[in-house]
Design an enzyme around this catalytic site. Structure first.
Site, mmCIF file in Angstrom:
data_model
loop_
_atom_site.group_PDB
_atom_site.id
_atom_site.type_symbol
_atom_site.label_atom_id
_atom_site.label_comp_id
_atom_site.label_asym_id
_atom_site.label_seq_id
_atom_site.Cartn_x
_atom_site.Cartn_y
_atom_site.Cartn_z
ATOM 1 C CB CYS A 2 7.985 2.336 9.833
ATOM 2 S SG CYS A 2 7.312 3.545 8.706
ATOM 3 N NE ARG A 27 7.976 -3.517 10.763
ATOM 4 C CZ ARG A 27 6.941 -4.249 11.135
ATOM 5 N NH1 ARG A 27 7.044 -5.548 11.227
ATOM 6 N NH2 ARG A 27 5.799 -3.680 11.435
ATOM 7 C CD1 TRP A 74 7.412 1.315 2.024
ATOM 8 C CD2 TRP A 74 5.500 2.189 2.780
ATOM 9 N NE1 TRP A 74 6.484 1.241 1.011
ATOM 10 C CE2 TRP A 74 5.304 1.766 1.448
ATOM 11 C CE3 TRP A 74 4.424 2.772 3.452
ATOM 12 C CZ2 TRP A 74 4.082 1.913 0.789
ATOM 13 C CZ3 TRP A 74 3.214 2.917 2.794
ATOM 14 C CH2 TRP A 74 3.051 2.479 1.473
ATOM 15 C CG ASN A 100 5.095 1.101 11.988
ATOM 16 O OD1 ASN A 100 4.599 1.533 10.960
ATOM 17 N ND2 ASN A 100 5.261 -0.186 12.234
ATOM 18 N N GLY A 101 2.930 3.860 11.762
ATOM 19 C CA GLY A 101 1.469 3.959 11.743
ATOM 20 C C GLY A 101 1.054 5.262 11.088
ATOM 21 C CD GLU A 486 2.109 -15.204 -5.564
ATOM 22 O OE1 GLU A 486 1.252 -14.304 -5.478
ATOM 23 O OE2 GLU A 486 3.146 -15.198 -4.896
ATOM 24 C CE LYS A 490 5.834 -12.859 -5.392
ATOM 25 N NZ LYS A 490 4.817 -13.270 -4.507
ATOM 26 C CD GLU A 493 6.016 -8.760 -4.963
ATOM 27 O OE1 GLU A 493 5.724 -7.951 -4.086
ATOM 28 O OE2 GLU A 493 5.755 -9.977 -4.869
ATOM 29 C CG HIS A 509 -13.592 -12.367 -23.473
ATOM 30 N ND1 HIS A 509 -14.705 -12.415 -24.282
ATOM 31 C CD2 HIS A 509 -13.399 -13.633 -23.036
ATOM 32 C CE1 HIS A 509 -15.173 -13.644 -24.308
ATOM 33 N NE2 HIS A 509 -14.391 -14.417 -23.563
ATOM 34 C CE LYS A 608 7.555 -10.852 3.822
ATOM 35 N NZ LYS A 608 7.354 -11.522 2.524
HETATM 36 O O1 M6R Z 1 1.507 -10.265 5.338
HETATM 37 P P1 M6R Z 1 0.403 -10.483 4.357
HETATM 38 O O2 M6R Z 1 0.368 -11.845 3.820
HETATM 39 O O3 M6R Z 1 -0.929 -10.045 4.888
HETATM 40 O O4 M6R Z 1 0.751 -9.497 3.158
HETATM 41 C C1 M6R Z 1 -0.127 -9.315 2.083
HETATM 42 C C2 M6R Z 1 0.549 -8.639 0.923
HETATM 43 O O5 M6R Z 1 1.004 -7.368 1.295
HETATM 44 C C3 M6R Z 1 1.741 -9.448 0.382
HETATM 45 O O6 M6R Z 1 1.369 -10.743 0.044
HETATM 46 C C4 M6R Z 1 2.355 -8.754 -0.850
HETATM 47 O O7 M6R Z 1 1.451 -8.784 -1.902
HETATM 48 C C5 M6R Z 1 3.675 -9.416 -1.227
HETATM 49 N N1 M6R Z 1 4.674 -8.411 -1.496
HETATM 50 C C6 M6R Z 1 3.594 -10.269 -2.417
HETATM 51 O O8 M6R Z 1 4.804 -10.853 -2.771
#
Ligand code: M6R
Length: 613
Positions: A2, A27, A74, A100-101, A486, A490, A493, A509, A608
């Site tokens: 948020c 956010r 969010w 926010n929270g 990773e 990517k 997501e 396996h 984010k």
């Molecule tokens: O701000 P941070 O690095 O702590 O965030 C961790 C994850 O939320 C962040 O890396 C998330 O997995 C990304 N969307 C990946 O692209």
């Protein structure tokens, strides 16, 4: 999660608020709203969807005001819809509030307020706050700031709050606990925001609120900050460390693409001043004071989430190989609830781009409570993680706006590499020649990434192969295994194609059952210790008609011949390979998502900064 923005001063508030929440959309972006103080009234406009929807909604509304607050959400409690969008208004329309929270005891408080006759319009935890504050201010005959403080004493949870009220129309009250909030100081005007992005256009003088702070911002008075116990605090003004052009997309269609292409520069910035002419790693941010602790550590524990956790997995290879100490890599969300065994000889490294990830911050606190030394690797200057760790190094990647982390990953790996190299050199755990080879290669990584960018069009062609696929598998071995994880993260997501990463040898396996002619298998098969073995893993996929997209070292023929598509990347020291092998996977995910028409910078359901559990 948020985004919060507020303004009070002589300018028109609405354009500042809308521009601000647009800058904070990374956010959260499932609904948005704005509350404006107009004479003795608060006008409230809010709706489901992105900020652009809110703008459309406001086209025929009265938006003239000099004080207001705005929010981009969010959803945690209650689905994204018009009612659950913030701001929330008190029943008599005198107070509007954004949050926010998470208020953890909201159900108990809600029942009590309902018993007293309050009607709730939303399913959010936030709405209790506005009724509670109004209830206290009506019954106690105290100032609004005092009512806020008293209300917050009844609340369990986390919050960044901004509140306006009709009785003090030039005033915004803000409060913080566990979610970031900044006050920007202009000439007779104030800005508030969840981070510096909405503020930097107007001022670089900011106050970072601390947990428990309640501040009264009023253009007719000096800022007054009190802690939750009502003790007055001295405001501490700092310089905002970001610039406006870092926040713009420039000529790029998306922030993600801009950030991918920024990596050579970002990695250079991560190394800048940290390697001297003799090629020694000289200093790493603020960790010098804790060097003895690092040198005497018996074990490293790394805690992080998402992409940062993948950087931690890469660091496991780096620290074990170079420093020869045991390393454990933990999901911060599991670590915090596992009653972990820690002692004073342990060094816990917490990694986070935002420095605001709730689970990582909780892991940090547990590690500190149990006597470990806690080192941070973080991008956002002044973030909670940066302030709460014993010491740490910034990655200096610059603002990362795209929800999918790209330059955050490679700069985290760069900083962790420098840490491991510095310790290895001081401990004498690697030979000088190997040490120098690694430093030289590290310095050449930005040029190597530039070479990979020349294949961007080819990678875009490969992406078209994915557009009718529903699944994908990513395989890697050794230090390329976290890169496979990773790469898969990517793709899933931002394109919503289901993708899983595995250590290549694990495939037989279980996951091999998924392979058929429809399954793209992305294999990172660069020249390294396990090169021959990964060749066998590729054959196993081909035998089941899977389609191979390989990432190989320049000049490779063996794997190339087995592949349906093959991306060549420059030869690199094995330990540093993630810094280059991750780049084509970022580009691949980006182009797949674009070709599917997905909103790459704001993928569905994500935000984010995950500042709630
Ligand atoms: O701000 P941070 O690095 O702590 O965030 C961790 C994850 O939320 C962040 O890396 C998330 O997995 C990304 N969307 C990946 O692209």
């Amino acid at each position: 999660m948020c985004g919060i923005v507020g303004y009070t001063g002589s300018r028109e508030a609405y354009p500042i608020l809308i521009d601000g929440v647009k800058r904070l959309e990374y956010r959260g972006y499932d609904s948005a709203g704005v509350a404006l103080l107009q004479d003795d009234n608060i006008s409230l406009y809010k709706c489901r969807g992105k900020v652009s929807e809110l703008e459309r909604f406001c086209l025929d509304k009265n938006i003239k005001a000099h004080t207001g607050i705005a929010h981009t959400r969010w959803a945690t409690h209650g689905e994204p819809n018009d009612q659950n969008a913030h701001p929330h208004l008190s029943e008599d329309g005198k107070i509007a509030l954004i949050h926010n929270g998470i208020i953890e005891n909201y159900l108990i408080l809600k029942r009590e307020l309902q018993r007293r006759g309050y009607q709730f319009k939303s399913e959010t935890d936030t709405e209790i706050l506005v009724h509670l504050i109004r209830d206290i201010s009506k019954n106690e005959n105290i100032s609004m700031a005092e009512a806020v403080r008293q209300a917050l004493n009844e609340v369990v949870g986390t919050y960044a709050l901004a509140i306006i009220n009709t009785e003090q129309p030039e005033e915004i009250i803000v409060a913080k606990k566990g979610s970031p909030l900044l006050i920007g100081m202009g000439e007779n005007e104030y800005f508030i925001a969840s981070d510096g992005a909405p503020i930097v256009k107007y001022t670089n003088k900011v106050i970072y609120l601390e947990d428990g702070d309640v501040a009264v911002i009023n253009t007719n008075k000096k800022i007054e900050i009190r802690n939750i116990n009502n003790e007055k605090k001295r405001p501490y003004t700092q310089k905002l460390e970001i610039t406006l052009d870092q926040l713009e997309k420039g000529d790029f269609p998306h922030y993600m693409l801009k950030e991918i292409f920024e990596q050579p520069r970002a990695i250079q910035d991560s190394m800048r001043g940290r390697i001297n002419v003799e090629k020694d790693v000289v200093s790493l941010g603020g960790i010098i004071d804790y060097e003895a602790k690092l040198m005497n550590a018996k074990r490293f524990i790394i805690a992080a989430c998402g992409t940062s956790w993948h950087a931690g997995l890469v660091a496991e290879y780096l620290f074990e190989t170079l420093v020869r100490l045991p390393v454990e890599v933990e999901y911060a969300s599991e670590f915090r609830y596992r009653n972990p065994i820690l002692n004073e000889d342990d060094v816990v490294i917490v990694i986070s781009q935002s420095g605001e990830t709730a689970d990582t911050l909780a892991a940090l606190e547990i590690a500190k409570e149990r006597g470990a030394t806690v080192i941070g690797v973080c991008n956002v200057v002044g973030s909670t993680l940066a302030r709460n760790t014993h010491a740490g190094s910034y990655t200096h990647a610059g603002p990362e706006i795209g929800v999918a982390s790209t330059k955050a990953f490679t700069t985290q790996v760069t900083v962790l590499t420098l840490m491991a190299l510095s310790l290895a050199r001081k401990k004498g755990s690697i030979s000088l020649s190997y040490y120098h080879r690694l430093i030289n290669d590290l310095e050449s990584i930005p040029q190597k990434i530039d070479i990979i960018f020349q294949q961007n069009d080819y990678i875009k062609q490969i992406a078209s192969f994915f557009t009718n696929k529903r699944n994908a598998i990513y395989l890697g071995r050794g230090v390329n295994y976290p890169v496979a994880l990773e790469g898969a993260l990517k793709l899933k997501e931002i394109s919503y194609i289901h993708a899983e990463g595995y250590p290549a040898a694990e495939m037989k396996h279980g996951p091999i059952a998924l392979i058929d002619e429809e399954m793209p298998v992305v294999v990172i098969a660069t020249m390294q210790g396990t090169y021959e073995k990964i060749g066998s893993n590729i054959q196993e996929v081909i035998a089941r008609k899977g389609k191979i997209i390989s990432i190989v070292t320049e000049g490779d023929t063996q794997v190339k011949e087995m592949s349906d598509f093959c991306i060549e990347i420059p030869a690199t020291e094995e330990l540093l390979m993630p810094l280059v092998s991750s780049i084509p996977l970022q580009l691949l995910a980006y182009h797949v998502a674009v070709s599917l028409g997905c909103d790459v910078d704001k993928p569905r359901n994500l935000a984010k900064s995950v500042s709630v559990e």
